[in-house]
Design a protein around this motif. Structure first.
Motif: not given
Length: 328
Positions: A86-91, A260-267, A113-117, A9-16
């Motif tokens: 933003r599970t797959d944002d490559p930036n 750093f970490y990235m989203g779980p669905d990043v290619s 568990s920590g393996d989601e990202v 519900s807070c996603s609109a606050l994030a920068l794209v």
């Protein structure tokens, strides 16, 4: 899950962020973004800005990196944002540290568990510190521990994390090394190291369990006294006169990686491009100088190796939480 519903519900606050141009070239074209999961002024802010400045000045990105602040839950808001929005944002990369592994081990980010990202890597390491104001009555760790043993309720510790966080762990392990039960500690939680340091300078707390890298400018100002560095040996440069806890008779070390970490669905392609970018960055003399100026010490661990390292840490911290009486 409850966390995901809340943070979606807070996603609109994030920068794209803009699109990432992948290929054989080292430099990235388009806007990249680093989320600092705390308010400005602390270690996560430092981590994002070091990446932003280092990557731009060494030509590894073509445009300035956007730094976004996403405080809340000592990192939980940002973690849920990456796993639920933003599970797959490559930036997009998110600043993390040893504290993220601690919080995950204690379930403070939710049922994870920590393996989601995708854990990307660490490009520097810091060390914990026991800090008081320059006019505090304690000249060394022994004096502080003596007072704490006699009057634990009269001395307020504080840092950028709740009970169970890495900053609390620093205080708990130091107390435990002095045969003081961590359960007796009086502890105040703040959203970040900058806020906690302000509380120390404003006399709202008496002891700040922060990180050496956060203290560089304050050391020069003469407003604080560092009673102990939680490192294996004394650090150089502006920290050379700070004794370790170990040399004062307290067997406590607390290294803090910055990464750093990235989203779980990043290619895989995007992930590997960032991995290569940071590996190249750590080999640049200009970056080595930038890192040292910010009080960080060398570390370069990336990709699958770093991912395995974080997963191992999470398991180790679960055992440590039991040792200090935080969990059963």
């Amino acid at each position: 899950m409850k966390f995901n519903r809340l943070f979606k519900s807070c996603s609109a606050l994030a920068l794209v962020a803009g699109s990432l141009v992948l290929g054989s070239a080292q430099a990235q074209s388009g806007k990249s973004e680093c989320i600092a999961p705390a308010k400005p002024g602390g270690g996560y802010d430092l981590t994002c800005r070091l990446a932003a400045n280092g990557l731009l000045e060494t030509g590894l990105i073509d445009e300035p990196m956007v730094v976004t602040y996403m405080p809340g839950g000592i990192g939980a808001v940002a973690y849920n944002h990456l796993t639920g929005v933003r599970t797959d944002d490559p930036n997009l990369i998110v600043a993390a540290s040893t504290g993220a592994a601690v919080n995950l081990s204690l379930g403070k980010f939710g049922d994870y568990s920590g393996d989601e990202v995708r854990w990307l890597g660490a490009f520097g390491v810091d060390y914990g510190a026991i800090v008081v104001k320059a006019d505090a009555p304690w000249q060394n760790l022994d004096e502080l521990m003596d007072d704490l043993r006699d009057n634990p309720g009269d001395i307020a510790f504080g840092a950028g994390g709740t009970v169970g966080s890495q900053d609390w762990m620093k205080a708990a392990l130091t107390a435990k090394a002095a045969d003081i039960s961590p359960r007796k500690l009086r502890y105040a939680a703040f959203e970040g190291g900058g806020e906690a340091l302000s509380a120390l300078l404003g006399n709202h707390i008496q002891v700040f369990t922060g990180d050496l890298s956060e203290l560089r400018s304050q050391l020069a100002s003469g407003k604080i006294r560092v009673l102990a560095a939680l490192s294996e040996e004394r650090m150089g440069g502006p920290f050379k006169d700070i004794p370790t806890a170990a040399e004062q008779g307290y067997d406590v070390q607390w290294p803090i990686w910055r990464g750093f970490y990235m989203g779980p669905d990043v290619s895989d392609e995007a992930y590997q491009a960032w991995e290569k970018r940071f590996e190249t960055l750590t080999q640049k003399p200009a970056f080595e100088e930038m890192r040292a100026k910010r009080g960080l010490f060398p570390m370069a661990r990336f990709g699958d190796d770093f991912d395995s390292y974080v997963q191992q840490q999470i398991q180790q911290f679960k055992g440590l939480a039991k040792e200090v009486g935080l969990t059963q």
